[in-house]
Scaffold this motif. Structure first.
Motif, PDB file in Angstrom:
ATOM      1  N   LEU A  86      -8.424  -3.278  -9.924  1.00 27.61           N
ATOM      2  CA  LEU A  86      -7.078  -3.840 -10.007  1.00 27.61           C
ATOM      3  C   LEU A  86      -6.882  -4.692  -8.762  1.00 27.61           C
ATOM      4  CD1 LEU A  86      -4.288  -4.056 -11.324  1.00 27.61           C
ATOM      5  CD2 LEU A  86      -3.613  -2.034 -10.027  1.00 27.61           C
ATOM      6  N   CYS A  88      -5.255  -8.553  -6.932  1.00 27.12           N
ATOM      7  CA  CYS A  88      -4.253  -9.614  -6.999  1.00 27.12           C
ATOM      8  C   CYS A  88      -4.814 -10.771  -7.818  1.00 27.12           C
ATOM      9  CB  CYS A  88      -3.901 -10.080  -5.587  1.00 27.12           C
ATOM     10  SG  CYS A  88      -2.835 -11.542  -5.535  1.00 27.12           S
ATOM     11  N   ILE A  95      -5.218  -4.078  -4.724  1.00 30.84           N
ATOM     12  CA  ILE A  95      -3.797  -3.794  -4.565  1.00 30.84           C
ATOM     13  C   ILE A  95      -3.479  -2.397  -5.088  1.00 30.84           C
ATOM     14  CG2 ILE A  95      -3.010  -6.191  -4.653  1.00 30.84           C
ATOM     15  CD1 ILE A  95      -2.491  -5.883  -7.609  1.00 30.84           C
ATOM     16  N   GLY A  96      -2.288  -1.926  -4.750  1.00 29.76           N
ATOM     17  CA  GLY A  96      -1.835  -0.612  -5.209  1.00 29.76           C
ATOM     18  C   GLY A  96      -2.161   0.460  -4.197  1.00 29.76           C
ATOM     19  N   GLN A 101      -6.286   2.995  -7.976  1.00 31.97           N
ATOM     20  CA  GLN A 101      -7.559   2.407  -8.383  1.00 31.97           C
ATOM     21  C   GLN A 101      -8.419   3.435  -9.129  1.00 31.97           C
ATOM     22  OE1 GLN A 101      -8.670  -0.743  -8.048  1.00 31.97           O
ATOM     23  NE2 GLN A 101      -6.978  -1.560  -6.835  1.00 31.97           N
ATOM     24  N   ALA A 131       4.941  -0.719  -8.905  1.00 30.38           N
ATOM     25  CA  ALA A 131       5.448  -1.877  -9.630  1.00 30.38           C
ATOM     26  C   ALA A 131       6.933  -1.679  -9.885  1.00 30.38           C
ATOM     27  CB  ALA A 131       4.701  -2.047 -10.949  1.00 30.38           C
ATOM     28  N   SER A 188       1.131  -3.530  -1.801  1.00 23.40           N
ATOM     29  CA  SER A 188       1.835  -3.090  -3.002  1.00 23.40           C
ATOM     30  C   SER A 188       1.554  -4.049  -4.151  1.00 23.40           C
ATOM     31  CB  SER A 188       3.344  -3.028  -2.743  1.00 23.40           C
ATOM     32  OG  SER A 188       3.636  -2.099  -1.722  1.00 23.40           O
ATOM     33  N   ALA A 189       1.512  -3.498  -5.348  1.00 19.93           N
ATOM     34  CA  ALA A 189       1.268  -4.315  -6.541  1.00 19.93           C
ATOM     35  C   ALA A 189       2.591  -4.837  -7.072  1.00 19.93           C
ATOM     36  CB  ALA A 189       0.559  -3.486  -7.604  1.00 19.93           C
ATOM     37  N   TYR A 200      -1.049  -8.980 -11.873  1.00 20.72           N
ATOM     38  CA  TYR A 200      -0.320  -8.375 -10.767  1.00 20.72           C
ATOM     39  C   TYR A 200      -0.678  -9.129  -9.492  1.00 20.72           C
ATOM     40  CZ  TYR A 200       0.763  -4.554 -13.933  1.00 20.72           C
ATOM     41  OH  TYR A 200       1.224  -3.820 -14.992  1.00 20.72           O
ATOM     42  N   TYR A 201       0.227  -9.074  -8.517  1.00 21.84           N
ATOM     43  CA  TYR A 201       0.040  -9.845  -7.296  1.00 21.84           C
ATOM     44  C   TYR A 201       0.332  -8.971  -6.084  1.00 21.84           C
ATOM     45  CZ  TYR A 201       0.110 -13.725 -10.577  1.00 21.84           C
ATOM     46  OH  TYR A 201      -0.164 -14.557 -11.626  1.00 21.84           O
ATOM     47  N   CYS A 202      -0.193  -9.403  -4.934  1.00 19.14           N
ATOM     48  CA  CYS A 202       0.019  -8.640  -3.707  1.00 19.14           C
ATOM     49  C   CYS A 202       1.222  -9.143  -2.929  1.00 19.14           C
ATOM     50  CB  CYS A 202      -1.239  -8.686  -2.830  1.00 19.14           C
ATOM     51  SG  CYS A 202      -1.701 -10.334  -2.241  1.00 19.14           S
TER      52      CYS A 202
END
Length: 203
Positions: A86, A88, A95-96, A101, A131, A188-189, A200-202
């Motif tokens: 997972l 960005c 991310i996350g 993960q 999220a 963070s996601a 998803y982005y950072c």
């Protein structure tokens, strides 16, 4: 009779100036500015009367040391790799969290999804801790992700050892913390601003 463009007649000096090649000092200034902006330490562009322009090192580099890292023009994560990582969707940074993960990988594997399946369907993953969405949307996305990925399930999944669903869900939701995972913090996601369930982005 040759046709003469009206612009050629009206603006001969301006056109000549635009077509004139830059002077050597201007070229050197351009490359020095480019190298400074990209923080290319120990490199310079010089003109050689025999070989033309070239990139030269003005420092001694160690073996295996990074010399030049150019900016990425375009990039894309392969759909099969989304099962394993997972990241960005812009910079491909993880991310996350470590728990997310691992939990996400276990969740997808529990459905029989495999990197060798080559499923062409969009992989909508469940919403997870981090999220920005409501709990009801999180549950709906979890169920939708299960249905979409179930279609990508492998037919040869009988030899797997699966963990209890409660363990996997606690990893996905951030309820379980693995030892020493706080030493490896991840950005963070952030969910896609456009509302798609895949990117998803950072930041």
């Amino acid at each position: 009779m040759d046709t003469v463009c009206p612009i050629d007649v009206k603006c001969p000096s301006q056109i000549s100036a635009l077509l004139r090649p830059p002077s050597p000092p201007q070229v050197q200034e351009y490359y020095e500015k480019l190298i400074a902006e990209r923080e290319c330490r120990g490199l310079q562009v010089k003109q050689n009367c025999y070989l033309g322009k070239g990139v030269y090192a003005n420092l001694d580099f160690e073996e295996g040391e990074l010399v030049l890292k150019d900016q990425m023009l375009v990039g894309s994560q392969h759909p099969s790799n989304k099962i394993d990582c997972l990241v960005c969707s812009f910079c491909f940074y993880f991310i996350g969290s470590i728990e997310l993960q691992i939990g996400r990988k276990l969740y997808l594997k529990s459905l029989g999804a495999s990197t060798s399946n080559g499923c062409d369907k969009a992989m909508h993953i469940p919403k997870y801790h981090g999220a920005a969405d409501s709990s009801s949307e999180k549950d709906d996305s979890f169920n939708n992700g299960h249905q979409n990925l179930d279609e990508c399930a492998s037919s040869s999944s009988g030899n797997k050892v699966s963990l209890p669903n409660e363990v996997v869900e606690s990893l996905l939701n951030g309820e379980m913390t693995l030892p020493h995972s706080n030493k490896f913090p991840l950005p963070s996601a952030m969910a896609c601003p456009g509302g798609c369930a895949e990117a998803y982005y950072c930041r």
